[in-house]
Design a protein around this motif. Structure first.
Motif, PDB file in Angstrom:
ATOM      1  N   GLN A   1      -9.721   2.685  12.121  1.00 54.75           N
ATOM      2  CA  GLN A   1      -8.549   2.597  11.249  1.00 54.75           C
ATOM      3  C   GLN A   1      -7.217   2.699  11.988  1.00 54.75           C
ATOM      4  O   GLN A   1      -6.334   3.432  11.565  1.00 54.75           O
ATOM      5  CB  GLN A   1      -8.624   3.680  10.163  1.00 54.75           C
ATOM      6  CG  GLN A   1      -9.501   3.316   8.988  1.00 54.75           C
ATOM      7  CD  GLN A   1     -10.967   3.667   9.197  1.00 54.75           C
ATOM      8  OE1 GLN A   1     -11.327   4.349  10.141  1.00 54.75           O
ATOM      9  NE2 GLN A   1     -11.817   3.178   8.340  1.00 54.75           N
TER      10      GLN A   1
ATOM     11  N   TRP B   1      -3.740   6.488   6.296  1.00 53.38           N
ATOM     12  CA  TRP B   1      -2.875   5.918   7.348  1.00 53.38           C
ATOM     13  C   TRP B   1      -3.040   6.674   8.661  1.00 53.38           C
ATOM     14  O   TRP B   1      -3.286   6.065   9.687  1.00 53.38           O
ATOM     15  CB  TRP B   1      -1.420   5.950   6.858  1.00 53.38           C
ATOM     16  CG  TRP B   1      -0.401   5.481   7.846  1.00 53.38           C
ATOM     17  CD1 TRP B   1       0.546   6.236   8.473  1.00 53.38           C
ATOM     18  CD2 TRP B   1      -0.188   4.140   8.312  1.00 53.38           C
ATOM     19  NE1 TRP B   1       1.326   5.461   9.297  1.00 53.38           N
ATOM     20  CE2 TRP B   1       0.897   4.176   9.217  1.00 53.38           C
ATOM     21  CE3 TRP B   1      -0.819   2.923   8.063  1.00 53.38           C
ATOM     22  CZ2 TRP B   1       1.369   3.038   9.873  1.00 53.38           C
ATOM     23  CZ3 TRP B   1      -0.350   1.792   8.721  1.00 53.38           C
ATOM     24  CH2 TRP B   1       0.736   1.852   9.611  1.00 53.38           C
TER      25      TRP B   1
ATOM     26  N   VAL C   1       3.845   2.310  15.170  1.00 55.32           N
ATOM     27  CA  VAL C   1       3.896   2.697  13.763  1.00 55.32           C
ATOM     28  C   VAL C   1       3.502   4.158  13.554  1.00 55.32           C
ATOM     29  O   VAL C   1       3.621   4.672  12.448  1.00 55.32           O
ATOM     30  CB  VAL C   1       3.009   1.799  12.873  1.00 55.32           C
ATOM     31  CG1 VAL C   1       3.586   0.403  12.778  1.00 55.32           C
ATOM     32  CG2 VAL C   1       1.580   1.753  13.381  1.00 55.32           C
TER      33      VAL C   1
ATOM     34  N   ALA D   1      -5.840  -4.585   4.587  1.00 52.40           N
ATOM     35  CA  ALA D   1      -6.408  -3.249   4.470  1.00 52.40           C
ATOM     36  C   ALA D   1      -6.691  -3.004   2.998  1.00 52.40           C
ATOM     37  O   ALA D   1      -5.849  -3.268   2.145  1.00 52.40           O
ATOM     38  CB  ALA D   1      -5.428  -2.217   5.006  1.00 52.40           C
TER      39      ALA D   1
ATOM     40  N   ARG E   1      -1.923  -5.568  11.349  1.00 50.70           N
ATOM     41  CA  ARG E   1      -0.553  -5.729  11.858  1.00 50.70           C
ATOM     42  C   ARG E   1      -0.472  -6.982  12.715  1.00 50.70           C
ATOM     43  O   ARG E   1       0.489  -7.738  12.645  1.00 50.70           O
ATOM     44  CB  ARG E   1      -0.124  -4.502  12.654  1.00 50.70           C
ATOM     45  CG  ARG E   1       0.039  -3.261  11.782  1.00 50.70           C
ATOM     46  CD  ARG E   1       0.486  -2.077  12.614  1.00 50.70           C
ATOM     47  NE  ARG E   1       1.685  -2.393  13.342  1.00 50.70           N
ATOM     48  CZ  ARG E   1       1.870  -2.121  14.633  1.00 50.70           C
ATOM     49  NH1 ARG E   1       0.944  -1.504  15.322  1.00 50.70           N
ATOM     50  NH2 ARG E   1       2.986  -2.450  15.223  1.00 50.70           N
TER      51      ARG E   1
ATOM     52  N   TYR F   1      -5.220   0.170  12.301  1.00 48.24           N
ATOM     53  CA  TYR F   1      -4.358  -0.792  11.593  1.00 48.24           C
ATOM     54  C   TYR F   1      -3.818  -1.907  12.492  1.00 48.24           C
ATOM     55  O   TYR F   1      -2.979  -2.694  12.080  1.00 48.24           O
ATOM     56  CB  TYR F   1      -3.175  -0.088  10.894  1.00 48.24           C
ATOM     57  CG  TYR F   1      -3.601   0.720   9.697  1.00 48.24           C
ATOM     58  CD1 TYR F   1      -3.514   0.210   8.417  1.00 48.24           C
ATOM     59  CD2 TYR F   1      -4.114   1.998   9.858  1.00 48.24           C
ATOM     60  CE1 TYR F   1      -3.913   0.953   7.313  1.00 48.24           C
ATOM     61  CE2 TYR F   1      -4.531   2.751   8.775  1.00 48.24           C
ATOM     62  CZ  TYR F   1      -4.417   2.222   7.496  1.00 48.24           C
ATOM     63  OH  TYR F   1      -4.813   2.948   6.416  1.00 48.24           O
TER      64      TYR F   1
ATOM     65  N   ARG G   1      -6.668  11.479   7.310  1.00 48.08           N
ATOM     66  CA  ARG G   1      -7.739  10.615   6.807  1.00 48.08           C
ATOM     67  C   ARG G   1      -9.111  11.175   7.139  1.00 48.08           C
ATOM     68  O   ARG G   1     -10.012  11.186   6.301  1.00 48.08           O
ATOM     69  CB  ARG G   1      -7.584   9.215   7.416  1.00 48.08           C
ATOM     70  CG  ARG G   1      -8.653   8.227   7.003  1.00 48.08           C
ATOM     71  CD  ARG G   1      -8.522   6.926   7.785  1.00 48.08           C
ATOM     72  NE  ARG G   1      -8.699   7.142   9.203  1.00 48.08           N
ATOM     73  CZ  ARG G   1      -7.796   6.851  10.121  1.00 48.08           C
ATOM     74  NH1 ARG G   1      -6.648   6.306   9.802  1.00 48.08           N
ATOM     75  NH2 ARG G   1      -8.034   7.099  11.399  1.00 48.08           N
TER      76      ARG G   1
ATOM     77  N   ARG H   1       0.849  -1.186   0.000  1.00 52.54           N
ATOM     78  CA  ARG H   1       0.000   0.000   0.000  1.00 52.54           C
ATOM     79  C   ARG H   1       0.887   1.238   0.000  1.00 52.54           C
ATOM     80  O   ARG H   1       1.914   1.271   0.678  1.00 52.54           O
ATOM     81  CB  ARG H   1      -0.886   0.036   1.247  1.00 52.54           C
ATOM     82  CG  ARG H   1      -1.979  -1.012   1.244  1.00 52.54           C
ATOM     83  CD  ARG H   1      -2.708  -1.028   2.584  1.00 52.54           C
ATOM     84  NE  ARG H   1      -3.403   0.218   2.856  1.00 52.54           N
ATOM     85  CZ  ARG H   1      -4.574   0.554   2.336  1.00 52.54           C
ATOM     86  NH1 ARG H   1      -5.193  -0.273   1.537  1.00 52.54           N
ATOM     87  NH2 ARG H   1      -5.140   1.705   2.633  1.00 52.54           N
TER      88      ARG H   1
END
Lengths: 425, 905
Positions: free
Chosen positions: B153, A346, B42, B172, B159, B155, A351, A187
Motif C-alpha cells: 500500500q 493511507w 506524499v 485505489a 500515483r 500508493y 493502516r 478518497r
C-alpha cells in the motif's frame, strides 16, 4: 447563565422555523455583521471572544480565520465548510443543534463566511443524521427564500451560496482535510499540512472548516460582543460549551454549560450520577480519541488547558463513562475495532498498526493474551504517536489505550494471568 | 546550496530538495517506499523516519519523515538515532503483517525494493501472530501480472498510473488494511505506459507477464545496455538474456532522454528476437524459381562473392532500423554512389527537410528531458501517444509547468506532490494540438483542433505570421483559425520555453515548413524556441544523415540496367512502399541478396538470404529524432551462423576480394572508420569507450556476481564448462568476473549497488537523485543549429483542404500497438493491436449510408480494401483514415485520394 447555543431548542426537539428563529432575534447579528462591519472587524471580535474550535482540537477560531487571504488579490472562490460529520464515538452534541435549530448554524455560517469573504459554503453532514438533513434542507430553502442566502444577501451586496452535502459516513471525513478530499469526490484521505486549508483547501482554494458548535457560537458573539461572551465561561476559555454524557449513568444527555464546568458537576448533577450499584471507574472526556480521566480528576474544570494538564484532551466535551462492572479491556477493544475499521489506509502505522492492536486486545479479552502483548501494545502507543502517523486518527486511537494501560494495568494483567475476562461469567 | 548536519557531519545540499532527496543524493542510505524521484513525496509510507533537532544543543529531537521536510540551512538531523531506527523497523514490521513472504516464488525476488528496505531497516523477527488478509487478483491484460497479496500500500502505482501517465483505469479501492489497487473490474490496462508499474511497484504486485512466460531471476540474466528499436525516440533500455533467448526489457535511466520510464511497446515488443520466424540459416535459391534451401556460411559467401566480384552493377539498399555501422558497411561494400536509403521517396524527402531545418536552425531540437521544461506547446499533425509515445509522456509532465508557479506562490515545494496537484487542480500550461483525428493528449491540451494536414500547416503558417510579420501570412484563413492562430501565437511568444512538435507521420512537408517558420518567427521575436520532429524509425535520422540515394533512384538504376545485383539490409520493402511497386521492383532485380533477422515478403523474393543478429545480439549506433547518437551493445551471442549485418557485409567484401574493410577487426573499427569517413558522424566514436578500455585491468561484466548455473547450464551437452566467449568488440565480458564498481555511463549493464538490488539503485548512479548520471548521460548530439541570426522563411503556403466530390483524402492512422512490425511478433502486442479498419467522419458516413462496424470497400492507390468501418466523429469531413503498418494490410503510400467503390455506397 444565558444560553448561547441551545436557547431556541425545544424540549421535543422539533426544529425551529425561520419565523420562530427571527422572532427570537435571529439573523439580526448576521444582518449587522454583513451590512455594518468589515470582515476584519468580525474576525477581531471573534478573536477577542477567545472562541476555540469545538471539534476537538481547540484552535482559536478567529486566529484560524486570520490565515485566509483577504482583499482583491485573494484567490477565488473562497470556501467555508461546516464540519457536521459528527462521527466521534460517544459524541452527539452537534446533532442537537443540527436537528433543533438549523437556522442558528446558517446564521453562524453567514457571519463566518463573511469574515473570510467567502462566496461558497458547504454543510458537510454525517450520512446517518437523517433528521438533521431534513431540517437543514428546509432551513436552507427558507433562508434562500428570505434573501439571506444567494445574491446580495440582506441587500448588502455580499453574495453567499450554501449547499448541503451528505457524506457517505466515514470517520476520516471528520478530519478537515479528509473532509475536503471527500467533498471534492476523492478518497477521504488526509492531506499533508502545510499547506493549510486556509491557503489551499477545497479545490485548492482558501477554505475554512469549522465545527458546527463553533459556528453556532458566532451569532451571539457578534450580537452581544466578545466581552459578554467571555464572561459566560467559568475559566480562561470563552463562552459556553455543550457537554454530554453517555455510559451507565442515570440521565445520559447533552447540556449547554459554562466552559470549564467540572466533571463532577456534569456527571453527578446533570447526568444524575451513576446508576444504582455501579461505581465510576473512569471517563473519556471528549469522545473516543481522548485519554481516560479517573476519580482524581473529578474536580478539574473541563476546559482546554485544565484537561490537557490532567493528561487528556477536552476534545468534543462529550464524556463516555466507564463503570466498575464493565471490562476496560473490552471497552478499549470496542474503540480500537472502530478506529482500525475507520483508518483510511493511507499511512502504514495507522493502516497496519491499528488492526494489530485490535487483534491483540481481542486475544487478551478472549483469554489468549500473552505477557509480550503488553509490550506490543505499549510499542504501538509510542510509535503511533503524533507526528509519526500522517494525521491525528491513530494518535487519537492510542489515547484511550495508553491511559487504560496506565490506569487499568492490573485489569490487563489479570486477563493475561487468568486467561479469561474477569468480567465475564 | 545550504548546509545541513547529519549525525555530526556537515554537508552541502540543494535547498530545492527535501531531506530524503538530499540524504540519498549524498550517497547515504535511508529506506523509503512511497517517494519516487520522478513523482515526489506524499508522506504515506512513513518509512524514511529521521530525527530532527531544533538546533545544535537539542538532544531530544523529533521524529520526522525526511521526504516531507525541506532541506533548510542549519538543519540538524540524525539517521542513526535509536528511536528513528526503531520507527523505521516498525514500519517494515507493520508492512509485513500481511505480506505473504513468498519471495521464493515471487518474480520480484532478487530485485525487490521491499526486500532491500527490510534488510536496511533491520526488522527480522515476526511478532504478529495472526492470519494475513488475502485478496483476489485481477486479469490486467497480456503485459502485467497482478498479485495483490504482496501489496504494501505505498500508493506509487496509482500515483504513477493516474497522475504521472494520465491513465484512468487503475485506482485505489476500499479502506483500512484492505486497500486494493486494481481496476474496477478485470480487464486490460489501457494506458500505453503501464509496463512501468513493474519498476514503480516496490514489490511483486505488478510484474512483467512476458518475463513470467520464460522466467529468469535478475541475477541470472546476462544484460547489456541497449537502445529501443521500436520508434525514433531512442529510449535507453537494458535487455536481459538467458539460455539464448531474450527474457525482458527494463528502462535504462538516461537523465536526458527517457529518464526512468519507457513505453509498453518498448518494454514488451522484444519477443521478435525469440520468434520462430527468425532466419537461422543462410538461404540460397539455386535457380530463379527454385525453393530457397538452407546452406552454410562458406557456400553462401562464395555464392554472393561470385555475384559481386568484378561486378559494377551492384547496389545496396540500407535501412532506417539498421545501425549506422551496418548501413556504413553496406555503403563500403557497394560504393558511396551505389548506396540507397530504402525508404519511400516521400519519407526520404521529409526526413531530409527535417535535417535541413535543424541544421540551418531557427531552433534547437530538445531532448526528451528538455521537452519537460516547455511551458507553451504546439503540436502539429502528430498523434504522439502513438507515433512517439515517450514524447507524449514528456508533454504530460511539461503541461504541469504552470503548476510549479502556482505552488511557488503558495510556498509549496514542488516535490510535495499531492499538495501541488491539489493547489493547481487541472491548471495546465498552454498546449495546442492540431491533428487530423482526436488524440489521447487532447485531454491536457488547452485546445485541440481537427484539421486536414494542409490546414494544420496553414494554421502553423498563420501562427508564425502572427508572431512575426516578416513571416508570410495566410490568405483566406477562416475567422476561427485566424483567432486560434492569434491565441497560439501570443501563448508561444509569451513563454519562456516555447516548443513546437511536428513530425513525418502526416507525410506532409508543409507541416515541417510551417513549424520551421514558427520557430524562426519566435526567434526573431526574441524568444528561445525549440522544435522537435518525430520520425518513423529508430535510425531514420541516422540513415538520412548518410545522404544516401533514394529508393526511386535505386529503382531507376535497376530499370535502366545499371544494376543487376541488389543487396538489401534489414529492410522489408513491402513496409516501405506500395505493395505492387515493391513486387515490381524486386522482380526486376536479377540477383537479390537480403540480410535480415525475420522472414518477410522481401526475404521470400531473395536469391540469397543472410541471417543477421537482432538488436540484442550485436552492437550498433542509432541516431534518434533529437539527433542524439546512442550505442547499443551485444547482450548475447546468437547461434552460428547468425551474425551482425556489418560482419556479414565485411565477410562478403573480403570474400569478393575487396580491401575496403579487410583490416577492420571489430565493431569499434566500423564506428571509427565511419566517424573518420563522414564528418557529420565524427563524434560517434566517443559515445562509449573502445574495446581496449579497462578499469583496474578489468572488463565490465555482463553478468551479476550472483549469476548461477554457469558450470551446470550446458552440462547436459558437455560436463566441461564452456570457455567464456571473448568479446573483441567492446570492453564488456560475457562473464560474471570483472569490475564491480560503476562503469562509464554508456556501459551500465544493470543497475545494482550493495544493498540496492532493485531499479531504485539508480539513485547511486546519479549526481543527485533524479539528475544526470555520474560521468554524463550517454549519447552525443550530432546536430546543432548554426549560430545565424535569421533563417529564411518558407513561403510555399498550401491551398486549404477541399473535400472532394466522391473522393476522400486517405491518411495513415498510427497505433502504438500495430503500426510497428517488429513488436507485433510479441503475442501480447498483437493482442492489443486494432483489427484492420477504415475510419470516416460521421456526417460522411451518413451521407454514404455506411454504418459503424459494417464492411465497406474502399479503393486507394488502385487497391481495393474491404474493411470494417469505424466512425470517428473527430475526423474532418472528406478524410479517411487507414491504420498504418498493420500486418496483413497491404501498404499504400499515403496520403492519397481514394474512393468508396459502388458496392458499398
Amino acid at each position: 447563565m444565558e444560553n448561547v447555543l441551545t436557547k431556541n431548542i425545544r424540549p421535543d426537539q422539533r426544529p425551529v422555523s425561520l419565523k420562530e428563529y427571527e422572532e427570537a432575534g435571529g439573523y439580526q447579528a448576521a444582518r449587522d455583521a454583513v451590512k455594518k462591519k468589515t470582515p476584519k472587524e468580525v474576525q477581531e471580535e471573534v478573536k477577542k471572544s477567545n472562541l476555540k474550535g469545538r471539534g476537538g482540537a481547540g484552535f482559536p477560531t478567529g486566529v484560524k480565520w486570520g490565515f485566509v487571504p483577504l482583499g482583491d488579490d485573494a484567490p477565488r472562490p473562497k470556501y467555508l465548510v461546516a464540519n457536521a460529520d459528527e462521527m466521534e464515538p460517544g459524541t452527539f452534541k452537534d446533532r442537537v443543534l443540527l436537528e433543533g435549530d438549523p437556522h442558528l448554524l446558517i446564521e453562524g455560517m453567514i457571519i463566518s463566511a463573511f469574515a473570510i469573504d467567502a462566496e461558497v459554503s458547504y454543510i458537510f453532514l454525517r450520512w446517518a443524521y437523517k433528521k438533521a438533513e431534513a431540517a437543514i434542507e428546509k432551513a436552507l430553502a427558507e433562508a434562500y427564500e428570505a434573501g439571506y442566502l444567494g445574491k446580495n444577501i440582506f441587500g448588502s451586496g455580499y453574495n453567499l451560496d450554501m449547499f448541503l452535502h451528505t457524506s457517505v459516513g466515514r470517520y476520516m471525513c471528520g478530519e478537515e482535510t479528509g473532509l475536503l478530499n471527500a467533498l471534492e469526490g476523492k478518497r477521504a484521505t488526509p492531506r499533508a499540512k502545510p499547506p493549510f486549508p486556509q491557503t489551499s483547501g477545497l479545490f485548492g482554494k482558501p477554505t475554512i472548516v469549522n465545527n458546527v458548535e463553533t459556528l453556532c457560537s458566532v451569532p451571539s458573539i457578534i450580537a452581544k460582543g466578545a466581552d459578554w461572551y467571555r464572561k459566560l465561561s467559568a475559566t480562561e476559555d470563552g463562552g459556553t460549551k455543550l457537554y454530554g454524557v453517555s455510559g451507565r449513568v442515570n440521565k445520559p444527555g447533552v447540556w449547554e454549560l459554562p466552559m470549564g464546568t467540572t466533571m463532577r458537576e456534569i456527571i453527578e448533577e446533570h447526568a444524575g450520577g451513576m446508576r444504582n450499584g455501579l461505581r465510576f471507574k473512569g471517563a473519556l472526556p471528549g469522545g473516543a480519541s481522548t485519554d481516560f480521566l479517573v476519580n482524581e480528576h473529578m474536580d478539574i474544570p473541563m476546559d482546554y488547558a485544565n484537561v490537557s494538564n490532567a493528561g487528556s484532551r477536552l476534545g468534543t466535551g462529550t464524556l463516555i463513562v466507564l463503570d466498575d462492572q464493565t471490562c476496560p479491556v473490552g471497552f478499549v477493544l470496542n474503540l480500537e475495532r472502530f478506529f482500525a475499521r475507520e483508518s483510511c489506509g493511507w499511512c502504514t502505522p495507522c493502516r497496519d498498526g491499528l488492526p494489530w492492536v485490535e487483534r491483540i486486545l481481542e486475544s487478551i479479552e478472549q483469554g489468549d493474551g500473552r505477557n509480550e502483548d503488553l509490550d506490543l501494545l505499549n510499542m504501538h502507543t509510542k510509535y503511533l504517536g503524533p507526528g509519526l502517523t500522517f494525521c491525528a486518527l491513530a494518535p487519537g486511537a492510542m489515547e484511550p489505550l495508553q491511559s487504560a494501560l496506565k490506569y487499568f494495568a492490573e485489569d490487563f494483567e489479570r486477563h493475561i494471568k487468568e486467561k479469561r475476562c474477569p468480567w465475564r461469567h | 546550496m545550504v548546509t545541513i548536519h547529519i549525525d555530526g557531519t556537515s554537508y552541502q545540499v540543494d535547498e530545492q530538495q527535501n531531506l530524503l532527496e538530499a540524504i540519498l543524493s549524498l550517497g547515504l542510505d535511508l529506506p523509503y517506499f512511497c517517494w519516487h524521484p520522478a513523482m515526489g513525496s506524499v508522506g504515506a509510507c512513513r518509512q524514511c523516519a529521521i530525527k530532527i533537532y531544533k538546533d545544535e544543543n537539542d538532544t531530544q529531537g523529533k521524529i520526522t519523515m525526511a521526504c516531507m521536510e525541506p532541506a533548510k540551512e542549519g538543519t540538524y538531523l540524525s539517521l542513526n538515532d535509536a528511536e528513528a531506527k526503531e520507527m523505521r523497523s516498525h514500519v517494515i514490521q507493520w508492512l509485513m503483517t500481511n505480506h505473504p513472504h513468498d519471495c521464493p516464488i515471487c518474480d520480484e525476488g532478487g530485485e525487490c525494493h521491499l526486500q532491500d528496505m527490510t534488510v536496511m531497516a533491520g526488522h527480522a523477527y515476526r511478532r504478529h501472530r495472526y492470519n494475513k488478509r488475502t485478496y483476489r487478483n485481477q486479469y490486467l491484460g497480456p503485459f502485467i501480472n497482478h498479485e495483490m497479496n504482496r501489496c504494501i500500500q505505498c500508493y506509487r502505482c496509482v500515483r504513477y498510473y493516474r497522475d504521472y501517465a494520465g491513465g484512468d483505469d487503475l485506482d485505489a479501492f476500499a479502506a483500512h488494511n484492505h486497500v486494493y489497487f486494481g481496476r474496477h473490474e478485470d480487464g486490460v490496462l489501457q494506458n500505453e505506459f503501464s509496463g512501468n508499474l513493474v519498476e514503480v511497484c516496490p514489490t511483486g504486485v505488478f510484474t512483467d507477464k512476458t518475463l513470467k512466460s520464460h522466467y529468469t531471476r535478475k541475477w541470472d540474466l546476462t544484460t547489456a545496455p541497449s537502445i529501443c528499436h521500436h520508434c525514433s525516440m531512442g529510449c535507453n533500455i537494458i535487455a536481459g538474456e538467458r539460455y539464448g533467448s531474450l527474457r525482458r526489457i527494463y528502462a535504462r535511466y538516461n537523465g536526458k532522454v527517457n529518464g526512468y520510464f519507457i513505453c509498453d511497446r518498448g518494454r514488451f515488443g522484444y519477443e521478435f528476437v525469440n520468434s520462430d520466424k527468425r532466419i537461422q540459416q543462410p538461404m540460397l535459391r539455386k535457380e530463379r524459381n527454385a525453393d530457397p534451401e538452407p546452406t552454410d556460411k562458406q557456400t553462401i559467401l562464395r555464392h554472393i562473392a561470385e555475384r559481386i566480384q568484378n561486378n559494377d552493377r551492384v547496389i545496396g539498399i540500407g535501412s532506417p532500423i539498421a545501425s549506422l555501422e551496418s548501413n556504413f558497411a553496406l555503403q563500403q561494400l557497394v560504393g558511396e554512389n551505389r548506396f540507397y536509403g530504402g525508404i519511400s521517396n516521400s519519407e526520404d524527402r521529409l526526413v531530409k527537410t527535417v535535417i535541413n531545418i535543424l541544421r540551418q536552425g531557427p531552433a534547437r531540437t530538445p531532448s526528451l528531458k528538455e521537452i519537460e521544461n516547455a511551458d507553451a506547446i504546439l503540436v502539429l499533425g502528430e498523434d504522439l501517444t502513438n507515433t512517439a509515445p515517450m514524447m507524449a509522456l514528456s508533454l504530460r509532465q511539461a503541461v504541469r509547468n504552470i503548476q510549479k508557479k502556482i505552488a511557488q506562490k503558495l510556498n509549496i515545494p514542488y516535490w510535495q506532490d499531492a499538495a501541488v496537484r491539489e493547489a493547481a487542480q487541472e491548471e495546465y500550461s498552454p498546449c495546442y494540438i492540431a491533428t487530423p483525428a482526436g488524440t489521447k493528449l487532447d485531454e491536457v491540451a488547452r485546445k485541440s483542433m481537427r484539421l486536414a494536414p494542409v490546414d494544420i500547416a496553414r494554421l502553423g503558417f498563420a501562427v508564425a505570421h502572427r508572431i512575426s510579420n516578416d513571416a508570410p501570412g495566410v490568405d483566406n484563413l477562416s475567422k476561427e483559425l485566424a483567432s486560434l492562430a492569434a491565441e497560439i501565437g501570443e501563448s508561444l511568444k509569451g513563454a519562456e520555453h516555447p516548443l513546437i512538435v511536428t513530425g513525418t507521420s502526416c507525410r506532409n512537408e508543409n507541416l515541417l515548413h510551417a513549424s520551421a517558420n514558427i520557430a524562426a518567427a519566435l526567434k526573431n521575436a526574441g524568444a528561445q524556441p525549440s522544435i522537435s520532429f518525430t520520425m518513423h524509425d529508430a535510425n531514420s535520422m541516422g540513415l538520412a544523415m548518410m545522404n544516401a540515394g533514394t529508393l526511386a533512384q535505386a529503382k531507376h538504376e535497376v530499370q535502366e540496367g545499371n544494376a543487376d545485383t541488389v543487396i538489401i539490409l534489414e529492410n522489408d520493402l513491402y513496409k516501405r512502399i506500395d505493395e505492387d511497386a515493391a513486387t515490381e521492383f524486386l522482380d526486376q532485380c536479377q540477383h537479390l541478396i537480403v540480410l535480415d533477422y525475420l522472414h518477410n515478403k522481401t526475404t521470400s523474393k531473395a536469391e540469397a538470404v543472410l541471417p543477421v543478429s537482432a538488436f540484442s545480439e550485436t552492437f550498433g549506433t542509432l541516431v534518434n529524432q533529437e539527433g542524439r547518437a546512442q550505442r547499443f551493445f551485444e547482450v548475447h551471442i546468437p547461434a552460428e551462423p547468425v551474425q551482425a549485418g556489418w560482419q556479414w557485409l565485411k565477410d562478403l567484401s573480403t570474400a569478393a576480394g575487396k580491401n575496403a574493410m579487410s583490416d577492420w577487426q571489430n565493431f569499434h573499427d566500423f564506428t571509427r572508420h565511419l566517424s573518420n569517413a563522414m564528418p557529420q558522424f565524427k563524434d560517434i566514436e566517443a559515445i562509449s569507450p573502445p574495446p581496449g578500455y579497462r578499469v583496474a585491468d578489468q572488463r565490465i561484466p555482463r553478468q551479476s556476481h550472483r549469476y548461477s548455473g554457469r558450470t551446470a547450464m550446458h552440462a547436459h551437452h558437455n560436463v566441461h564448462e564452456k570457455k567464456t566467449p571473448q568479446d573483441k568488440d567492446s570492453a564488456f565480458a560475457f562473464s560474471m568476473e570483472g569490475y564491480r564498481g560503476q562503469p562509464p555511463p554508456s556501459m551500465i549493464p544493470l543497475f545494482w549497488s550493495p544493498g540496492w538490488n532493485s531499479a531504485q539503485s539508480i539513485n547511486k548512479y546519479q549526481i543527485e537523485v533524479g539528475g544526470g548520471l555520474h560521468g554524463g548521460d550517454p549519447g552525443k548530439r550530432l546536430i546543432e543549429p548554426q549560430e545565424k541570426a535569421d533563417s529564411p522563411y518558407f513561403k510555399n503556403i498550401p491551398e486549404p483542404f477541399e473535400p472532394g466530390e466522391n473522393r476522400w483524402l486517405t491518411l495513415p492512422g498510427y497505433h502504438i500497438f500495430g503500426s510497428e512490425s517488429l513488436s507485433m511478433h510479441t503475442p501480447g502486442v498483437a493482442e492489443r493491436a486494432p483489427g484492420p479498419y477504415l475510419s470516416i467522419n460521421d456526417h460522411d458516413a451518413a451521407q454514404l449510408n455506411i454504418k459503424d462496424g459494417a464492411d465497406a470497400t474502399y479503393v486507394v492507390a488502385d487497391r481495393p480494401y474491404t474493411l470494417a468501418v469505424k466512425i470517428n466523429a473527430s475526423l474532418p469531413r472528406g478524410v479517411v483514415e487507414l491504420p498504418a503498418g498493420l500486418p496483413g494490410l497491404p501498404t499504400a503510400i499515403l496520403p492519397a485520394w481514394g474512393k468508396f467503390s459502388e458496392a458499398s455506397e
